[in-house]
Design an enzyme around this catalytic site. Structure first.
Site, mmCIF file in Angstrom:
data_model
loop_
_atom_site.group_PDB
_atom_site.id
_atom_site.type_symbol
_atom_site.label_atom_id
_atom_site.label_comp_id
_atom_site.label_asym_id
_atom_site.label_seq_id
_atom_site.Cartn_x
_atom_site.Cartn_y
_atom_site.Cartn_z
ATOM 1 N N TYR A 13 0.823 -1.217 0.000
ATOM 2 C CA TYR A 13 0.000 0.000 0.000
ATOM 3 C C TYR A 13 0.855 1.264 0.000
ATOM 4 O O TYR A 13 0.856 2.044 -0.947
ATOM 5 C CB TYR A 13 -0.913 -0.068 1.222
ATOM 6 C CG TYR A 13 -1.744 1.142 1.523
ATOM 7 C CD1 TYR A 13 -1.908 1.584 2.826
ATOM 8 C CD2 TYR A 13 -2.395 1.850 0.509
ATOM 9 C CE1 TYR A 13 -2.706 2.688 3.118
ATOM 10 C CE2 TYR A 13 -3.189 2.954 0.789
ATOM 11 C CZ TYR A 13 -3.334 3.362 2.106
ATOM 12 O OH TYR A 13 -4.112 4.483 2.397
ATOM 13 N N ASN A 37 1.459 -10.087 0.842
ATOM 14 C CA ASN A 37 0.266 -9.297 1.183
ATOM 15 C C ASN A 37 -0.048 -8.277 0.095
ATOM 16 O O ASN A 37 -0.587 -7.207 0.360
ATOM 17 C CB ASN A 37 0.496 -8.571 2.532
ATOM 18 C CG ASN A 37 -0.817 -8.075 3.129
ATOM 19 O OD1 ASN A 37 -1.902 -8.590 2.809
ATOM 20 N ND2 ASN A 37 -0.726 -7.048 3.940
ATOM 21 N N LYS A 87 2.415 -6.462 9.267
ATOM 22 C CA LYS A 87 1.994 -5.226 9.946
ATOM 23 C C LYS A 87 0.594 -5.270 10.552
ATOM 24 O O LYS A 87 0.004 -4.234 10.838
ATOM 25 C CB LYS A 87 2.063 -4.078 8.944
ATOM 26 C CG LYS A 87 1.151 -4.245 7.748
ATOM 27 C CD LYS A 87 0.637 -2.912 7.292
ATOM 28 C CE LYS A 87 -0.616 -3.061 6.492
ATOM 29 N NZ LYS A 87 -1.437 -1.873 6.486
ATOM 30 N N SER A 127 6.403 3.504 12.947
ATOM 31 C CA SER A 127 4.989 3.726 13.230
ATOM 32 C C SER A 127 4.809 4.418 14.565
ATOM 33 O O SER A 127 5.603 4.219 15.485
ATOM 34 C CB SER A 127 4.279 2.372 13.257
ATOM 35 O OG SER A 127 3.008 2.492 13.849
ATOM 36 N N TYR A 152 3.820 -6.591 17.064
ATOM 37 C CA TYR A 152 4.068 -5.747 15.882
ATOM 38 C C TYR A 152 4.744 -4.444 16.312
ATOM 39 O O TYR A 152 5.795 -4.081 15.787
ATOM 40 C CB TYR A 152 2.755 -5.437 15.150
ATOM 41 C CG TYR A 152 2.866 -4.236 14.236
ATOM 42 C CD1 TYR A 152 2.328 -3.010 14.611
ATOM 43 C CD2 TYR A 152 3.511 -4.329 13.019
ATOM 44 C CE1 TYR A 152 2.445 -1.906 13.794
ATOM 45 C CE2 TYR A 152 3.631 -3.223 12.186
ATOM 46 C CZ TYR A 152 3.089 -2.008 12.592
ATOM 47 O OH TYR A 152 3.222 -0.903 11.781
ATOM 48 N N LYS A 156 8.769 -2.813 15.724
ATOM 49 C CA LYS A 156 9.127 -1.471 15.228
ATOM 50 C C LYS A 156 10.081 -0.789 16.211
ATOM 51 O O LYS A 156 11.071 -0.169 15.807
ATOM 52 C CB LYS A 156 7.875 -0.612 15.039
ATOM 53 C CG LYS A 156 6.982 -1.029 13.875
ATOM 54 C CD LYS A 156 7.712 -0.957 12.543
ATOM 55 C CE LYS A 156 6.823 -1.366 11.379
ATOM 56 N NZ LYS A 156 7.539 -1.403 10.101
ATOM 57 N N LEU A 203 -9.346 0.165 9.708
ATOM 58 C CA LEU A 203 -10.673 0.778 9.680
ATOM 59 C C LEU A 203 -11.148 1.155 8.288
ATOM 60 O O LEU A 203 -12.260 0.773 7.878
ATOM 61 C CB LEU A 203 -10.669 2.032 10.572
ATOM 62 C CG LEU A 203 -11.958 2.853 10.599
ATOM 63 C CD1 LEU A 203 -13.123 2.033 11.138
ATOM 64 C CD2 LEU A 203 -11.759 4.127 11.427
ATOM 65 N N ARG A 298 -11.389 -3.265 21.239
ATOM 66 C CA ARG A 298 -10.455 -4.244 20.672
ATOM 67 C C ARG A 298 -9.193 -4.258 21.536
ATOM 68 O O ARG A 298 -8.628 -3.199 21.835
ATOM 69 C CB ARG A 298 -10.096 -3.879 19.235
ATOM 70 C CG ARG A 298 -9.120 -4.793 18.559
ATOM 71 C CD ARG A 298 -8.937 -4.495 17.083
ATOM 72 N NE ARG A 298 -8.279 -3.200 16.866
ATOM 73 C CZ ARG A 298 -7.927 -2.762 15.645
ATOM 74 N NH1 ARG A 298 -8.199 -3.455 14.576
ATOM 75 N NH2 ARG A 298 -7.311 -1.594 15.509
ATOM 76 N N GLU A 299 -8.765 -5.457 21.893
ATOM 77 C CA GLU A 299 -7.537 -5.635 22.708
ATOM 78 C C GLU A 299 -6.363 -4.864 22.087
ATOM 79 O O GLU A 299 -6.123 -4.977 20.884
ATOM 80 C CB GLU A 299 -7.206 -7.140 22.740
ATOM 81 C CG GLU A 299 -6.038 -7.513 23.652
ATOM 82 C CD GLU A 299 -6.421 -7.411 25.140
ATOM 83 O OE1 GLU A 299 -7.617 -7.515 25.440
ATOM 84 O OE2 GLU A 299 -5.516 -7.191 25.964
ATOM 85 N N ASP A 301 -5.930 -1.677 21.597
ATOM 86 C CA ASP A 301 -6.152 -0.374 20.948
ATOM 87 C C ASP A 301 -5.694 0.776 21.846
ATOM 88 O O ASP A 301 -5.948 0.767 23.055
ATOM 89 C CB ASP A 301 -7.642 -0.188 20.637
ATOM 90 C CG ASP A 301 -7.973 -0.666 19.234
ATOM 91 O OD1 ASP A 301 -7.044 -0.733 18.389
ATOM 92 O OD2 ASP A 301 -9.132 -0.991 18.966
HETATM 93 C C1 WQD Z 1 -8.048 2.549 13.849
HETATM 94 C C2 WQD Z 1 -9.246 2.729 14.795
HETATM 95 C C3 WQD Z 1 -9.891 0.750 15.959
HETATM 96 C C4 WQD Z 1 -11.239 -1.524 12.510
HETATM 97 C C5 WQD Z 1 -2.559 0.135 13.176
HETATM 98 C C6 WQD Z 1 -1.089 0.064 13.482
HETATM 99 C C7 WQD Z 1 -0.358 1.181 12.783
HETATM 100 C C8 WQD Z 1 -0.657 1.080 11.326
HETATM 101 C C9 WQD Z 1 -2.171 1.213 11.107
HETATM 102 C C10 WQD Z 1 0.620 -0.236 9.804
HETATM 103 C C11 WQD Z 1 -9.055 1.994 16.114
HETATM 104 C C12 WQD Z 1 -10.994 1.222 15.018
HETATM 105 C C13 WQD Z 1 -10.722 -0.514 13.304
HETATM 106 C C14 WQD Z 1 -12.608 -1.878 12.637
HETATM 107 C C15 WQD Z 1 -12.877 -0.211 14.316
HETATM 108 N N1 WQD Z 1 -0.197 -0.164 10.827
HETATM 109 N N2 WQD Z 1 -11.534 0.126 14.182
HETATM 110 N N3 WQD Z 1 -13.385 -1.202 13.542
HETATM 111 O O1 WQD Z 1 -4.843 0.093 15.097
HETATM 112 O O2 WQD Z 1 -4.842 2.653 14.871
HETATM 113 O O3 WQD Z 1 -3.093 1.313 13.720
HETATM 114 O O4 WQD Z 1 -2.790 0.123 11.787
HETATM 115 O O5 WQD Z 1 1.122 0.635 9.173
HETATM 116 O O6 WQD Z 1 1.009 0.999 12.991
HETATM 117 O O7 WQD Z 1 -0.901 0.268 14.878
HETATM 118 O O8 WQD Z 1 -5.406 1.228 12.889
HETATM 119 O O9 WQD Z 1 -7.277 1.096 11.301
HETATM 120 O O10 WQD Z 1 -6.818 -0.909 12.800
HETATM 121 O O11 WQD Z 1 -7.785 1.159 13.782
HETATM 122 O O12 WQD Z 1 -13.605 0.382 15.142
HETATM 123 O O13 WQD Z 1 -13.141 -2.802 11.945
HETATM 124 O O14 WQD Z 1 -10.399 2.159 14.168
HETATM 125 O O15 WQD Z 1 -10.467 0.309 17.192
HETATM 126 O O16 WQD Z 1 -9.630 2.773 17.146
HETATM 127 P P1 WQD Z 1 -4.594 1.312 14.275
HETATM 128 P P2 WQD Z 1 -6.834 0.566 12.628
#
Ligand code: WQD
Length: 344
Positions: A13, A37, A87, A127, A152, A156, A203, A298-299, A301
């Site tokens: 990506y 991936n 990741k 990150s 993860y 980093k 997300l 979510r665990e 977060d």
């Molecule tokens: C964002 C928010 C979820 C999915 C991680 C890594 C970071 C980078 C990006 C690689 C959180 C909420 C999410 C869903 C939801 N990784 N959520 N429903 O965890 O902030 O960051 O991914 O480059 O290094 O730490 O990203 O998009 O998973 O979550 O409510 O189905 O969206 O709880 O608050 P995150 P995320």
């Protein structure tokens, strides 16, 4: 041309968007990726956007001899941008050894080979996850590094230490470490974008896949946080803005513009946006109503984290330009393109 750059994980990506910007800036790019991936569709997309097809070699950075052969073939690599890594936060909790082996060995192999072939510059994809739960926001590069919330995140943190210790040992290597906040969106041409394998962990792809009907419903992980609307807050940064910062970092190192052999930059917009706010933005720009429900947390977060990007703004001369509305519109345009092409 401005010299040859090796991009590991370059069909992924952020990697693919960075290859576009490197080629637009006049660099020659060699892409390696193990395709665990991603697919080479992104190489096709890069060519459609820039008119240049980067050389692609399917290669895993854990394959030391394979990497050595690559450096022998391309002995004029001026710099490396190292994206290749596993990741997914949740997956790393289930498979820690896979994450430690892959994310640590791949970097160690590169750092080992670089001096042998006269390659001195590496940009490392880190990150904001290295900060854990910040004591305060916005967060800058001087914030304490706390125990990681996941394997993860720990990889980093360890990667950054490996780089620092290698440089400190007297190696000729220089590095710029870029700590991303939450990369989102897609290239405005919709020729490349985020295309996670299987069920999205992040997300925004879950939002767009729900809106187009691939997923039944989005689960919002908690609305009982200490935030204005109860949902988590993040710093969602446009992936093209993020890619451009990598070109600036490479320019900076190849131009020997810094005395410091290791520099660290937070790459974010400096604005916090909550999950529920992001959903509202998406509904507005896409004209669709999103089917979601609030579920438990979510665990692992983080409750809230957003960047203080002043250091990158002033030292790199880089600022995130794209607003969240256009960014979410680009994610939706990409999802619609995937449907048009029958890919998803
Ligand atoms: C964002 C928010 C979820 C999915 C991680 C890594 C970071 C980078 C990006 C690689 C959180 C909420 C999410 C869903 C939801 N990784 N959520 N429903 O965890 O902030 O960051 O991914 O480059 O290094 O730490 O990203 O998009 O998973 O979550 O409510 O189905 O969206 O709880 O608050 P995150 P995320």
């Amino acid at each position: 041309m401005k010299g040859k750059i090796l991009v590991t994980g370059g069909t992924g990506y952020i990697g693919s968007h960075t290859v576009v910007e490197l080629q637009n800036a006049g660099y020659t790019v060699v892409v390696i990726d193990n395709l665990s991936n991603s697919t080479t569709d992104s190489i096709d997309g890069i060519e459609r956007i820039t008119g240049i097809r980067p050389e692609f070699i399917e290669l895993d950075c854990n394959d030391l001899e394979g990497l050595r052969k690559l450096f022998q073939k391309h002995s004029d690599i001026k710099g490396i941008i190292h994206f290749a890594a596993s990741k997914a936060v949740g997956e790393s909790v289930q498979k820690p050894l896979l994450y430690y082996r892959n994310n640590l060995n791949s970097l160690i192999n590169l750092l080992d080979l670089m001096p042998e072939f006269g390659t001195e510059n590496i940009v490392f994809s880190s990150s904001c996850t290295v900060y854990g739960e910040p004591d305060q926001n916005p967060i800058d590069e001087t914030a304490p590094i706390k125990p990681a919330e996941s394997p993860y995140g720990n990889t980093k943190q360890i990667n950054e230490e490996i780089i620092r210790d290698t440089v400190r040992s007297g190696s000729p290597i220089k590095s710029i470490i870029l700590r991303y906040f939450n990369p989102v969106g897609a290239h405005p041409t919709a020729e490349i974008g985020e295309l996670p394998n299987g069920v999205p962990q992040n997300l925004v792809p879950f939002i767009t896949q729900t809106a187009i009907g691939i997923r039944e419903q989005l689960s919002v992980f908690g609305n009982d946080y200490d935030t204005p609307d109860g949902s988590c807050i993040r710093d969602f940064i446009n992936v093209v803005d993020l890619a451009k910062a990598h070109v600036i970092a490479i320019d900076r190192m190849l131009g020997n513009k810094s005395e410091d052999k290791v520099e660290i930059f937070n790459l974010g917009t400096g604005k916090g946006v909550s999950v529920l706010e992001l959903i509202n933005v998406f509904e507005k720009v896409s004209g669709t109503k999103l089917n979601y429900k609030i579920v438990g947390r979510r665990e692992g977060d983080i409750e809230k984290i957003w960047a203080d990007p002043k250091h990158a703004n002033t030292v790199l001369g880089w600022t995130a330009k794209e607003n969240i509305e256009d960014t979410m519109a680009s994610a939706w345009k990409w999802q619609l393109r995937l449907r048009e092409k029958g890919i998803m």
